[in-house]
Design an enzyme around this catalytic site. Sequence first.
Site, PDB file in Angstrom:
ATOM      1  CG  LEU A   1      -1.961  -1.080   1.349  1.00 51.26           C
ATOM      2  CD1 LEU A   1      -2.712  -0.964   2.677  1.00 51.26           C
ATOM      3  CD2 LEU A   1      -2.948  -1.064   0.182  1.00 51.26           C
ATOM      4  CG  ASP A   2       0.212   4.404  -2.746  1.00 47.02           C
ATOM      5  OD1 ASP A   2       1.057   3.667  -3.290  1.00 47.02           O
ATOM      6  OD2 ASP A   2      -0.750   4.911  -3.345  1.00 47.02           O
ATOM      7  NE  ARG A   3       4.151   9.250   2.641  1.00 46.39           N
ATOM      8  CZ  ARG A   3       4.526  10.085   1.679  1.00 46.39           C
ATOM      9  NH1 ARG A   3       5.753  10.053   1.206  1.00 46.39           N
ATOM     10  NH2 ARG A   3       3.654  10.966   1.182  1.00 46.39           N
TER      11      ARG A   3
ATOM     12  NE  ARG B   1      -2.215   8.843  -4.282  1.00 44.41           N
ATOM     13  CZ  ARG B   1      -0.927   8.940  -3.948  1.00 44.41           C
ATOM     14  NH1 ARG B   1      -0.201   7.846  -3.733  1.00 44.41           N
ATOM     15  NH2 ARG B   1      -0.370  10.133  -3.852  1.00 44.41           N
TER      16      ARG B   1
ATOM     17  CB  THR C   1      -2.947   3.822   1.205  1.00 42.69           C
ATOM     18  OG1 THR C   1      -2.899   4.731   0.107  1.00 42.69           O
ATOM     19  CG2 THR C   1      -4.218   2.991   1.109  1.00 42.69           C
TER      20      THR C   1
END
Length: 340
Positions: free
Chosen positions: A128-130, A274, A132
């Site tokens: 997951l993105d930082r 996003r 998220t």
Amino acid sequence: MTKLPLHLLLQPPAGGAASPLPSLLAPARRLAAMSAEAKTAPVSGEYPSPVSPPYPAASKDVELRRAMTASARSAVFTSADVVFEDEWLAVVNKPAGVYCDALLAALPRSAASGDSAIKPNLHLANRLDRDTSGLMIITKCNKVAGKLVKAFTEHKVKKTYLALCIGCPPTWEKIKICSGHGRSKHGAWRVYAMPDVGRSLPGGSVVRDMSTQFEVLGVNGKGQFREPYSFYSDDIESITVQEKAADQTCNDDVKDSVILVRAYPQSGRTHQIRLHCQYLGFPIRGDVKYGGVIEWNGLECDGHALHAESLSFVHPVTGLHVTFQSPIPSWAKDFISAMD
């Protein structure tokens, strides 16, 4: 598949709609979408041109501050929130603002072998993105890791996300968007037109396809939170990206509407949700890279409001179909509690 012009999807709500909640519609400040890339004219016939804007120039400083904060948090992160665990894998709930790798060190060791002194061979099956939050799978042996990575690659793991967005309210309740995805010549992830899928990009990569289904759960405190619907539903209107997103023309009183959406990614591209939220005219709150507000209700956003809500897949060892759901984050709870 029906191809709908974007401006038809982003008209303001019909007259008589309820006024936005004052607490949700405080003035917002957005980063200006200016960068060196925006000033560079594309070379016709060389590479396909992206149809989404470049990163705002000021996002670099914001991202650096957030990265430094996340590094500090990750260094002292010691307790993973375990949703499910057996001897082969664990499903954990990642907090926002922490890097994925920090969860490996924070996962309890005992379940892999029955001996807390033995360290299992841990792997991240997904990332997951930082900023998220939400569900991630950690495997405990190479064989299981290979099976789950293959399942993710083949899109056999079904996922849902919650996102709190700021922008023009859509007139649709459910929609599917299909587009291209790739890196522009400056390394930024961008949306590309579907006809460009397969074309070469700078650096040797190619435009790849991506598709996401969206469901609107609430707008400005009006709506109803509900459970996810069946994947790949046939009754969903579809749009295929062919050109740059049209400028938003919704009325001033709704252009900064607060919108809670659920996303069903049908591919696994980097920053997919996003990017699609940005293209559809309601970027995620705090997502400064992709047009989101940096400030809301008088406070600077410390990250974007995106949450990996659920995972559904076939267990790689038992063969059973399993579904896991994470707790709803505070920003979603606040929105849902205010809905009529």
